[in-house]
Enzyme design. Structure first.
Site, mmCIF file in Angstrom:
data_model
loop_
_atom_site.group_PDB
_atom_site.id
_atom_site.type_symbol
_atom_site.label_atom_id
_atom_site.label_comp_id
_atom_site.label_asym_id
_atom_site.label_seq_id
_atom_site.Cartn_x
_atom_site.Cartn_y
_atom_site.Cartn_z
ATOM 1 N N ASP A 178 -3.344 25.591 6.020
ATOM 2 C CA ASP A 178 -4.536 25.567 5.167
ATOM 3 C C ASP A 178 -5.480 26.713 5.530
ATOM 4 O O ASP A 178 -5.755 26.950 6.709
ATOM 5 C CB ASP A 178 -5.297 24.255 5.354
ATOM 6 C CG ASP A 178 -4.501 23.034 4.935
ATOM 7 O OD1 ASP A 178 -3.269 23.100 4.949
ATOM 8 O OD2 ASP A 178 -5.125 22.004 4.610
ATOM 9 N N HIS A 180 -8.366 27.243 3.073
ATOM 10 C CA HIS A 180 -9.587 26.669 2.503
ATOM 11 C C HIS A 180 -10.725 27.674 2.319
ATOM 12 O O HIS A 180 -11.853 27.455 2.764
ATOM 13 C CB HIS A 180 -10.064 25.505 3.372
ATOM 14 C CG HIS A 180 -9.318 24.231 3.117
ATOM 15 N ND1 HIS A 180 -9.298 23.607 1.884
ATOM 16 C CD2 HIS A 180 -8.552 23.472 3.940
ATOM 17 C CE1 HIS A 180 -8.564 22.525 1.960
ATOM 18 N NE2 HIS A 180 -8.078 22.417 3.190
ATOM 19 N N ASP A 207 -3.306 24.517 -0.009
ATOM 20 C CA ASP A 207 -4.734 24.387 0.297
ATOM 21 C C ASP A 207 -5.367 25.741 0.607
ATOM 22 O O ASP A 207 -6.002 25.935 1.644
ATOM 23 C CB ASP A 207 -4.960 23.392 1.443
ATOM 24 C CG ASP A 207 -4.917 21.951 0.966
ATOM 25 O OD1 ASP A 207 -4.476 21.716 -0.170
ATOM 26 O OD2 ASP A 207 -5.316 21.050 1.731
ATOM 27 N N ASP A 210 -11.157 25.653 -1.959
ATOM 28 C CA ASP A 210 -12.160 24.621 -1.628
ATOM 29 C C ASP A 210 -12.706 24.814 -0.217
ATOM 30 O O ASP A 210 -12.128 25.481 0.616
ATOM 31 C CB ASP A 210 -11.603 23.206 -1.788
ATOM 32 C CG ASP A 210 -11.440 22.792 -3.236
ATOM 33 O OD1 ASP A 210 -12.213 23.291 -4.076
ATOM 34 O OD2 ASP A 210 -10.536 21.990 -3.526
ATOM 35 N N ARG A 211 -13.855 24.183 0.024
ATOM 36 C CA ARG A 211 -14.564 24.192 1.313
ATOM 37 C C ARG A 211 -15.218 25.545 1.596
ATOM 38 O O ARG A 211 -16.426 25.647 1.652
ATOM 39 C CB ARG A 211 -13.648 23.807 2.483
ATOM 40 C CG ARG A 211 -12.772 22.594 2.274
ATOM 41 C CD ARG A 211 -13.559 21.307 2.136
ATOM 42 N NE ARG A 211 -12.665 20.155 2.150
ATOM 43 C CZ ARG A 211 -12.969 18.973 1.646
ATOM 44 N NH1 ARG A 211 -14.148 18.786 1.085
ATOM 45 N NH2 ARG A 211 -12.115 17.973 1.703
ATOM 46 N N ASN A 239 -2.522 19.761 -1.935
ATOM 47 C CA ASN A 239 -3.292 18.757 -2.677
ATOM 48 C C ASN A 239 -4.605 19.326 -3.230
ATOM 49 O O ASN A 239 -5.191 18.756 -4.146
ATOM 50 C CB ASN A 239 -3.585 17.537 -1.799
ATOM 51 C CG ASN A 239 -4.455 17.861 -0.604
ATOM 52 O OD1 ASN A 239 -4.065 18.658 0.247
ATOM 53 N ND2 ASN A 239 -5.626 17.252 -0.517
ATOM 54 N N HIS A 240 -5.058 20.465 -2.698
ATOM 55 C CA HIS A 240 -6.284 21.085 -3.223
ATOM 56 C C HIS A 240 -6.006 22.069 -4.356
ATOM 57 O O HIS A 240 -6.963 22.614 -4.915
ATOM 58 C CB HIS A 240 -7.065 21.769 -2.102
ATOM 59 C CG HIS A 240 -7.934 20.832 -1.337
ATOM 60 N ND1 HIS A 240 -9.274 20.645 -1.597
ATOM 61 C CD2 HIS A 240 -7.639 19.979 -0.329
ATOM 62 C CE1 HIS A 240 -9.769 19.743 -0.779
ATOM 63 N NE2 HIS A 240 -8.792 19.327 0.009
ATOM 64 N N HIS A 288 3.606 21.006 2.059
ATOM 65 C CA HIS A 288 2.206 20.868 2.425
ATOM 66 C C HIS A 288 1.884 19.567 3.165
ATOM 67 O O HIS A 288 1.269 19.583 4.232
ATOM 68 C CB HIS A 288 1.303 20.967 1.199
ATOM 69 C CG HIS A 288 -0.151 20.838 1.548
ATOM 70 N ND1 HIS A 288 -0.830 21.818 2.219
ATOM 71 C CD2 HIS A 288 -1.041 19.818 1.359
ATOM 72 C CE1 HIS A 288 -2.079 21.424 2.418
ATOM 73 N NE2 HIS A 288 -2.236 20.222 1.914
ATOM 74 N N ARG A 346 -6.504 8.257 2.574
ATOM 75 C CA ARG A 346 -6.958 9.314 1.684
ATOM 76 C C ARG A 346 -7.001 8.854 0.225
ATOM 77 O O ARG A 346 -7.544 9.555 -0.621
ATOM 78 C CB ARG A 346 -6.025 10.528 1.786
ATOM 79 C CG ARG A 346 -6.011 11.223 3.128
ATOM 80 C CD ARG A 346 -5.035 12.389 3.078
ATOM 81 N NE ARG A 346 -4.838 13.058 4.357
ATOM 82 C CZ ARG A 346 -5.510 14.118 4.774
ATOM 83 N NH1 ARG A 346 -6.460 14.627 4.028
ATOM 84 N NH2 ARG A 346 -5.246 14.678 5.937
ATOM 85 N N HIS A 373 -2.057 20.443 5.980
ATOM 86 C CA HIS A 373 -2.807 19.306 5.413
ATOM 87 C C HIS A 373 -3.816 18.666 6.353
ATOM 88 O O HIS A 373 -4.749 18.015 5.898
ATOM 89 C CB HIS A 373 -1.803 18.259 4.924
ATOM 90 C CG HIS A 373 -2.378 17.175 4.055
ATOM 91 N ND1 HIS A 373 -3.303 17.417 3.058
ATOM 92 C CD2 HIS A 373 -2.158 15.832 4.028
ATOM 93 C CE1 HIS A 373 -3.612 16.283 2.453
ATOM 94 N NE2 HIS A 373 -2.937 15.311 3.026
#
Length: 645
Positions: A178, A180, A207, A210-211, A239-240, A288, A346, A373
């Site tokens: 990830d 991010h 991923d 995001d963030r 998943n993002h 992932h 989750r 993840h």
């Protein structure tokens, strides 16, 4: 007699303990004193490490709770996915099994993808300039962004759902976890290990977004590298890489701020074609999240899964939607003795045990599973007896976690990673992270955890008040600290060490010294929504979107008011406002009920508890006038600039 003996023992115990307690001053020689100091120091270090691990666990628990909350908002997700589905409706889903197309890809919206758009020449020099430019804070132009995304959609749609990579002699394959939106980490990886070429292959394991603040730059750079070296860059879906996650977690806002919503939709027109997994050297499965909860699923069945904008409606995917969700969302179970699977906190995916890993690897002739993840403290973690590797490349995740970043490296013939490269942004001079001490870093993590916990407390104030009132059987207005922590865990559905956040959530004024507890009513009253950037800025943001919706529907304020005022009372209640926003404005529907209630309160000038027609019209008319004035000013400035030129 026995009671007296017990009392005597209790009276004698404190001085007895004190007399036997070792201190450096009480010891007879310097050597013993030094050993005592060393033991005390080691104990202090162990407590610091344990405290940091507890805070990381708390942050991970809060992130899982946030993901559960997002996944549970099915109504919003459905509307968002439907809206995106209309945009990408021109793209026919292509089934992937043998790697050959079964349907023809026509286009994304009005943008034809039948041929790869013409791009600037992606020579090694231009790629170097791109990477260096992003390192200097430059932004990729919209025209180039659109061209890259259109071409990437074609390229990824031609790949199978599971890609096979064989590392050549003298070559290496780098698995990146990830990232991010943390551009510094991606640039650090490329600088350290080199850009992709005939001997250097990269797998970006989902991923990407995001963030962090630079997800657009990361994705566009990776896609440009993919276009320059199609066989040396591979990107798995995480998943993002999902629209409903991006709306809540920052990527949509970043895209709109840097480009526009069309670019956000184009990103997702590519994401739906990203493969699910890569097999390295025929022995290592890289994906992932984790394995499907259905223990009978084979790798060949995963290879046959469909991708594209309508993948869940494809016949080959019927009954297999959970497989896809599990591969994106699942985690290895933290208990090494656990067997089987259980539902993840989750809100999607599962936790699976080592027995599941062993059976899958043995059946498929694989040696290891590599996944991402999860934020792990050392950047990489090995579980399930060496059969599962977790790699996470976003160092000091979100600026609060204090974790190392890491990548894994496969070489020719490796059946598992042969090298691990880790970095600490606090110690690496090539990274631009602000250096903080361990003590300050610990406080930053604690502050981040308190801030996240505060959001949950605000959203569940009513339920928490009801819980505490039931626990307060004597009607004292206070509950014990145990009852306080238990209430937070049960109502918020976040099970973690709440006692570690006491100093950040409870002040001395909130404590009831008579029962060593918490005065829950005044404590809950402190938790109110603080609107982003102050009330005026937040109000402008909300009113802008409402005004745009009214103008798009014809600009009739009276009609718009009547549509929201469903009971015809002449006033918009909090509930009516909430329903209307969630139904008509998905981008605002991501706000919590508490936030929407605060919005109504900020519009309610006379404090009546409702927004009447006059307040509604006045607010929107004022905003339209402001927008008109700003547009006029910009027009005048543009004309003046043209005249000067």
């Amino acid at each position: 007699s026995s009671s007296f003996s017990l009392l005597l023992l209790l009276l004698l115990l404190p001085p007895l303990v004190a007399a036997t307690m070792e201190t450096p001053a009480s010891l007879s020689n310097a050597g013993d004193a030094a050993k005592c100091i060393q033991r005390a120091f080691r104990g202090h270090q162990l407590r610091m490490v344990a405290d940091q691990e507890d805070l990381v666990d708390i942050l991970n628990s809060l992130e899982e709770a946030e993901e559960f909350r997002i996944n549970s908002r099915e109504g919003v997700m459905a509307r968002v996915n439907q809206a995106l589905g209309k945009f990408v409706g021109g793209v026919s889903s292509r089934l992937k099994g043998t790697g050959e197309s079964k349907k023809k890809l026509d286009g994304v919206g009005s943008l034809s993808l039948s041929k790869r758009p013409q791009l600037p020449t992606l020579t090694s020099g231009s790629i170097k300039n791109l990477v260096e430019g992003l390192g200097r804070g430059e932004r990729i132009a919209m025209t180039d962004a659109l061209a890259i995304l259109q071409a990437a959609a074609v390229l990824f749609s031609d790949e199978p759902s599971v890609v096979d990579v064989d590392v050549p002699p003298g070559g290496k394959c780098i698995v990146v976890g990830d990232t991010h939106g943390q551009l510094d980490d991606v640039l650090h990886i490329l600088t350290t290990h080199g850009v992709p070429d005939a001997t250097t292959t990269y797998i970006f394991n989902g991923d990407l977004v995001d963030r962090g603040d630079h997800a657009c730059e990361i994705v566009l750079m990776i896609f440009a590298l993919k276009l320059a070296h199609p066989d040396a860059v591979h990107v798995n879906r995480g998943n993002h890489e999902e629209p409903h996650i991006n709306i809540y977690s920052g990527f949509e806002e970043e895209c709109i701020g840097k480009y526009d919503h069309r670019v956000f939709q184009l990103f997702h027109a590519v994401f739906v074609w990203l493969p699910f997994a890569v097999v390295v050297n025929k022995k290592a499965l890289v994906l992932h999240g984790g394995l499907p909860s259905d223990d009978t699923v084979t790798l060949d069945e995963i290879r046959k899964l469909a991708r594209g904008p309508d993948m869940c409606s494809e016949e080959e995917n019927w009954g297999k939607e959970e497989w896809i969700k599990d591969m994106l969302w699942s985690d290895p179970h933290p208990d090494p003795n656990f067997t089987g699977t259980e539902v993840s906190r989750r809100g999607a995916g599962v936790l699976w045990g080592e027995d599941v890993t062993r059976r899958f690897l043995a059946r498929e002739g694989l040696a290891v599973l590599v996944r991402s993840h999860q934020c792990v403290q050392d950047g990489v973690a090995v579980t399930h007896g060496g059969a599962v590797y977790t790699v996470f490349s976003a160092s000091n995740y979100c600026g609060t976690s204090g974790n190392l970043g890491a990548v894994l490296v496969f070489k020719h013939g490796d059946d598992r990673p042969s090298d691990t490269f880790q970095w600490d942004p606090m110690k690496d001079p090539s990274m631009s992270h602000v250096v903080v001490s361990k003590r300050k870093g610990k406080e930053i993590r604690r502050k981040a955890a308190v801030q996240q916990a505060t959001e949950y407390i605000i959203e569940h104030k009513a339920a928490l008040l009801e819980y505490f009132r039931r626990a307060d059987k004597q009607h004292t207005g206070a509950v014990s600290f145990f009852e306080w922590a238990q209430g937070l865990a049960q109502v918020l559905q976040v099970r973690m060490a709440w006692n570690k956040l006491v100093s950040g959530l409870i002040s001395p004024d909130d404590m009831d010294t008579s029962c060593d507890g918490v005065k829950y009513v005044p404590w809950l009253e402190k938790f109110t929504v603080e609107l982003k950037g102050g009330c005026r800025e937040w109000q402008e943001e909300v009113v802008t979107k409402i005004t745009a919706a009214v103008l798009q529907s014809g600009g009739d304020l009276a009609k718009a008011f009547e549509e929201i005022d469903t009971d015809g009372s002449g006033g918009i209640s909090t509930e009516e406002f909430r329903v209307a926003i969630r139904r008509q404005l998905p981008s605002l529907a991501v706000l919590s009920d508490a936030q929407l209630e605060a919005v109504v309160s900020s519009f309610d000038v006379d404090g009546s508890g409702q927004v009447d027609a006059q307040e509604f019209s006045l607010l929107l008319n004022d905003h339209m006038s402001d927008m008109s004035g700003q547009a006029s000013t910009l027009s005048q400035q543009r004309k003046a600039g043209e005249a000067a030129a």
